[in-house]
Design a protein around this motif. Structure first.
Motif, PDB file in Angstrom:
ATOM      1  N   THR A  78       1.123  -1.331  -0.076  1.00 48.32           N
ATOM      2  CA  THR A  78       0.091   0.275  -0.124  1.00 48.32           C
ATOM      3  C   THR A  78       1.215   0.920  -0.015  1.00 48.32           C
ATOM      4  O   THR A  78       2.176   1.277   0.493  1.00 48.32           O
ATOM      5  N   ARG A  79       0.441   2.431  -0.384  1.00 48.22           N
ATOM      6  CA  ARG A  79       0.658   3.672   0.063  1.00 48.22           C
ATOM      7  C   ARG A  79       2.049   3.579   0.983  1.00 48.22           C
ATOM      8  O   ARG A  79       1.362   3.771   1.938  1.00 48.22           O
ATOM      9  N   GLY A  80       2.432   4.320   1.524  1.00 53.79           N
ATOM     10  CA  GLY A  80       3.691   4.540   2.184  1.00 53.79           C
ATOM     11  C   GLY A  80       4.148   3.108   2.894  1.00 53.79           C
ATOM     12  O   GLY A  80       5.082   2.794   3.742  1.00 53.79           O
ATOM     13  N   ASP A  81       3.624   1.907   1.967  1.00 61.22           N
ATOM     14  CA  ASP A  81       4.610   0.740   2.514  1.00 61.22           C
ATOM     15  C   ASP A  81       5.203  -0.183   1.608  1.00 61.22           C
ATOM     16  O   ASP A  81       3.990  -1.174   1.615  1.00 61.22           O
ATOM     17  N   THR A  82       5.121   0.388   0.270  1.00 62.43           N
ATOM     18  CA  THR A  82       6.205  -0.443  -0.771  1.00 62.43           C
ATOM     19  C   THR A  82       7.651  -0.866  -0.204  1.00 62.43           C
ATOM     20  O   THR A  82       7.744  -0.752   0.987  1.00 62.43           O
TER      21      THR A  82
ATOM     22  N   ARG B 203       9.977  -1.245  -1.656  1.00 67.66           N
ATOM     23  CA  ARG B 203      10.621   0.454  -2.183  1.00 67.66           C
ATOM     24  C   ARG B 203      10.897   1.408  -0.501  1.00 67.66           C
ATOM     25  O   ARG B 203      11.617   1.951  -0.119  1.00 67.66           O
ATOM     26  N   ASP B 204       9.346   1.745  -0.373  1.00 66.93           N
ATOM     27  CA  ASP B 204       9.435   2.697   1.205  1.00 66.93           C
ATOM     28  C   ASP B 204      10.183   1.921   2.463  1.00 66.93           C
ATOM     29  O   ASP B 204      11.010   2.595   2.599  1.00 66.93           O
ATOM     30  N   ARG B 205      10.013   0.486   2.516  1.00 67.69           N
ATOM     31  CA  ARG B 205      10.802   0.194   3.699  1.00 67.69           C
ATOM     32  C   ARG B 205      12.249   0.024   3.166  1.00 67.69           C
ATOM     33  O   ARG B 205      13.157   0.964   4.221  1.00 67.69           O
ATOM     34  N   LEU B 206      12.368   0.314   1.611  1.00 71.89           N
ATOM     35  CA  LEU B 206      13.859   0.440   2.098  1.00 71.89           C
ATOM     36  C   LEU B 206      14.654   1.518   2.260  1.00 71.89           C
ATOM     37  O   LEU B 206      16.017   1.824   2.332  1.00 71.89           O
ATOM     38  N   VAL B 207      14.279   2.073   1.220  1.00 69.74           N
ATOM     39  CA  VAL B 207      14.941   4.018   2.619  1.00 69.74           C
ATOM     40  C   VAL B 207      14.731   4.239   3.474  1.00 69.74           C
ATOM     41  O   VAL B 207      14.990   5.021   4.120  1.00 69.74           O
ATOM     42  N   ALA B 208      12.971   3.764   4.333  1.00 68.06           N
ATOM     43  CA  ALA B 208      13.588   4.074   4.828  1.00 68.06           C
ATOM     44  C   ALA B 208      14.384   3.082   6.520  1.00 68.06           C
ATOM     45  O   ALA B 208      14.892   3.428   7.071  1.00 68.06           O
ATOM     46  N   LEU B 209      14.995   2.159   6.068  1.00 66.15           N
ATOM     47  CA  LEU B 209      15.563   1.134   6.708  1.00 66.15           C
ATOM     48  C   LEU B 209      17.240   2.104   6.454  1.00 66.15           C
ATOM     49  O   LEU B 209      18.195   2.221   6.255  1.00 66.15           O
ATOM     50  N   TYR B 210      17.261   2.124   4.635  1.00 61.40           N
ATOM     51  CA  TYR B 210      18.498   3.001   4.464  1.00 61.40           C
ATOM     52  C   TYR B 210      19.197   4.425   5.174  1.00 61.40           C
ATOM     53  O   TYR B 210      19.497   5.281   6.214  1.00 61.40           O
ATOM     54  N   SER B 211      17.256   4.897   5.714  1.00 63.40           N
ATOM     55  CA  SER B 211      17.101   5.944   6.241  1.00 63.40           C
ATOM     56  C   SER B 211      17.934   6.385   8.255  1.00 63.40           C
ATOM     57  O   SER B 211      18.978   6.677   8.977  1.00 63.40           O
ATOM     58  N   LYS B 212      17.198   4.903   8.621  1.00 60.37           N
ATOM     59  CA  LYS B 212      17.516   4.575   9.833  1.00 60.37           C
ATOM     60  C   LYS B 212      19.132   4.813   9.947  1.00 60.37           C
ATOM     61  O   LYS B 212      20.402   5.015  10.729  1.00 60.37           O
ATOM     62  N   LEU B 213      19.803   3.722   8.661  1.00 58.31           N
ATOM     63  CA  LEU B 213      20.950   2.877   9.038  1.00 58.31           C
ATOM     64  C   LEU B 213      21.919   4.311   9.101  1.00 58.31           C
ATOM     65  O   LEU B 213      23.149   4.402   9.817  1.00 58.31           O
ATOM     66  N   ARG B 214      21.871   4.727   8.403  1.00 52.87           N
ATOM     67  CA  ARG B 214      22.438   6.479   8.211  1.00 52.87           C
ATOM     68  C   ARG B 214      22.217   7.298   9.780  1.00 52.87           C
ATOM     69  O   ARG B 214      23.283   7.955  10.073  1.00 52.87           O
ATOM     70  N   ARG B 215      21.595   7.005  10.240  1.00 53.87           N
ATOM     71  CA  ARG B 215      21.612   7.630  11.735  1.00 53.87           C
ATOM     72  C   ARG B 215      21.676   7.180  12.497  1.00 53.87           C
ATOM     73  O   ARG B 215      22.542   7.613  13.395  1.00 53.87           O
ATOM     74  N   GLU B 216      21.835   5.488  12.550  1.00 52.31           N
ATOM     75  CA  GLU B 216      22.374   5.136  13.319  1.00 52.31           C
ATOM     76  C   GLU B 216      23.795   3.587  13.922  1.00 52.31           C
ATOM     77  O   GLU B 216      23.769   3.242  13.756  1.00 52.31           O
ATOM     78  N   ALA B 217      23.725   2.918  12.407  1.00 52.86           N
ATOM     79  CA  ALA B 217      25.166   2.410  12.192  1.00 52.86           C
ATOM     80  C   ALA B 217      26.113   3.247  12.710  1.00 52.86           C
ATOM     81  O   ALA B 217      26.613   4.211  12.116  1.00 52.86           O
ATOM     82  N   PRO B 218      26.597   2.065  13.015  1.00 47.39           N
ATOM     83  CA  PRO B 218      28.182   3.258  14.099  1.00 47.39           C
ATOM     84  C   PRO B 218      29.247   2.590  13.079  1.00 47.39           C
ATOM     85  O   PRO B 218      29.623   2.064  12.317  1.00 47.39           O
ATOM     86  N   SER B 219      29.906   3.880  12.810  1.00 45.68           N
ATOM     87  CA  SER B 219      30.988   4.306  11.969  1.00 45.68           C
ATOM     88  C   SER B 219      32.594   3.073  11.830  1.00 45.68           C
ATOM     89  O   SER B 219      32.648   3.509  13.789  1.00 45.68           O
ATOM     90  N   GLY B 220      32.354   2.650  11.203  1.00 42.35           N
ATOM     91  CA  GLY B 220      34.183   1.543  11.018  1.00 42.35           C
ATOM     92  C   GLY B 220      33.426   0.631  11.641  1.00 42.35           C
ATOM     93  O   GLY B 220      33.810  -0.975  11.819  1.00 42.35           O
TER      94      GLY B 220
END
Length: 375
Positions: free
Chosen positions: A23-27, A29-46
């Motif tokens: 459904t709109r907002g939960d495709t 692709r939406d989940r993929l973008v949301a996952l990358y966004s969360k990773l960018r905020r929280e993935a520990p560098s290195g």
């Protein structure tokens, strides 16, 4: 929201995408973008590559990374049709009159280096994120530096991009008269003694504060120099020239030469997991313009960035900056002693076979920069 830190496998990431409702907002692709966004905020560098399944996930979904700049995508697409040719670099090197030679590695001598320190060996094996070839080429980097140190009777060695004390421990065991300074940004500022002949220096390789002019016999950069992004390579080479004694040598292993200036990047670590992702993006974009560089994606690479020089960019960025440093390019290969002629491999170390073709497969070259005696 998906908890990537506690994901136990690659399948957990894929399952999360496949469970999208559509459904709109939960495709997907939406989940993929949301996952990358969360990773960018929280993935520990290195440390992202230690998260179970994440490294495989970022390799498989490399082109779905929403943070890859459009210009970088276009450059990577164009680079696919350009062959990775090292011979043209070698031809230009010879035409310029620079020295080339062969460095023959004796298998038995290399094994002595590998097995010098049991603690270093076991730690290296347990932390090796690459392949079997990397294990042997990494120890060969250390081995070639140690052999160079013997040749010039080096007593004060500076290890750039040291990260940890593996080389320092092996080198001081193999070179009883040598002292090693490990330099890396991860160490605390200033010079700290960590053992009788090993010190740590928290410093940027492009600004070696705390190292006096003409005070170092040998500088080494093992699998580090090619990862210096932006103008860090030029700044570092200038500092090498400053701190080396006349007659001193800088050893850069492995050296990356190619037909066209090329930047290899891991898009995930460059644009998602790095603390300075914005600065890295700017540096990569600048270099693609200045050097007309190609960009190639290498999602399996642990480091964010690696550079291969076209001869003209090598000369402009490094050699022209340091008139007192004389370059020599050495091809590394195994000599015949110690190998069974009927088989490529002869022995095993920690369950891994030594293969005599490893250096030819890896295009393993060493760059030596000798400081003129009259400087």
């Amino acid at each position: 929201m998906f908890d990537f830190v506690n994901a136990t496998s690659f399948d957990d990431f894929v399952k999360h995408l496949n469970q999208a409702s559509g459904t709109r907002g939960d495709t997907r692709r939406d989940r993929l973008v949301a996952l990358y966004s969360k990773l960018r905020r929280e993935a520990p560098s290195g440390a992202w590559h230690h998260i179970p399944g994440l490294r495989k996930f970022t390799r498989q979904f490399v082109n779905d990374n929403p943070y890859i700049p459009r210009i970088i995508r276009e450059s990577e697409h164009r680079s696919r049709s350009v062959p990775l040719d090292f011979q043209s670099f070698l031809d230009a090197w010879s035409q310029a009159g620079y020295s080339r030679s062969t460095f023959s590695v004796n298998l038995n001598s290399l094994i002595e280096t590998i097995t010098t320190d049991d603690h270093v060996l076991s730690k290296f094996v347990s932390n090796n994120l690459h392949d079997v070839d990397y294990f042997f080429t990494k120890f060969t980097e250390w081995h070639t530096t140690i052999e160079c140190a013997k040749r010039i009777k080096a007593k004060r060695i500076l290890d750039l991009g040291a990260a940890y004390n593996g080389f320092a421990r092996v080198a001081t065991a193999r070179l009883p008269a040598a002292n090693v300074i490990m330099a890396d940004l991860i160490f605390k500022p200033g010079l700290t003694d960590v053992s009788p002949r090993i010190s740590e220096l928290g410093v940027n390789a492009g600004k070696l504060e705390g190292i006096e002019d003409s005070s170092i016999d040998l500088i080494c950069a093992h699998n580090a120099f090619e990862h210096f992004c932006g103008d860090a390579d030029t700044l570092c080479i200038r500092e090498m020239e400053r701190v080396l004694k006349p007659g001193g040598v800088a050893v850069i292993t492995p050296f990356q030469g190619i037909a066209k200036h090329t930047l290899s990047i891991n898009p995930f670590s460059c644009f998602v997991a790095e603390d300075d992702a914005a600065d890295m993006e700017d540096a990569i974009l600048d270099e693609t313009k200045v050097e007309n560089a190609l960009v190639r994606f290498n999602p399996g690479m642990v480091s964010a960035f690696a550079r291969s020089y076209e001869f003209r960019s090598f000369k402009r960025r490094l050699i022209d900056q340091t008139p007192s440093l004389v370059p020599t390019l050495r091809e590394v290969q195994f000599d015949q002693d110690g190998f069974d002629e009927t088989d490529h491999s002869i022995t095993e170390i920690m369950g891994m076979k030594v293969d005599r073709t490893v250096f030819s497969r890896k295009r393993f070259w060493v760059l030596e920069l000798s400081k003129a005696l009259n400087k």
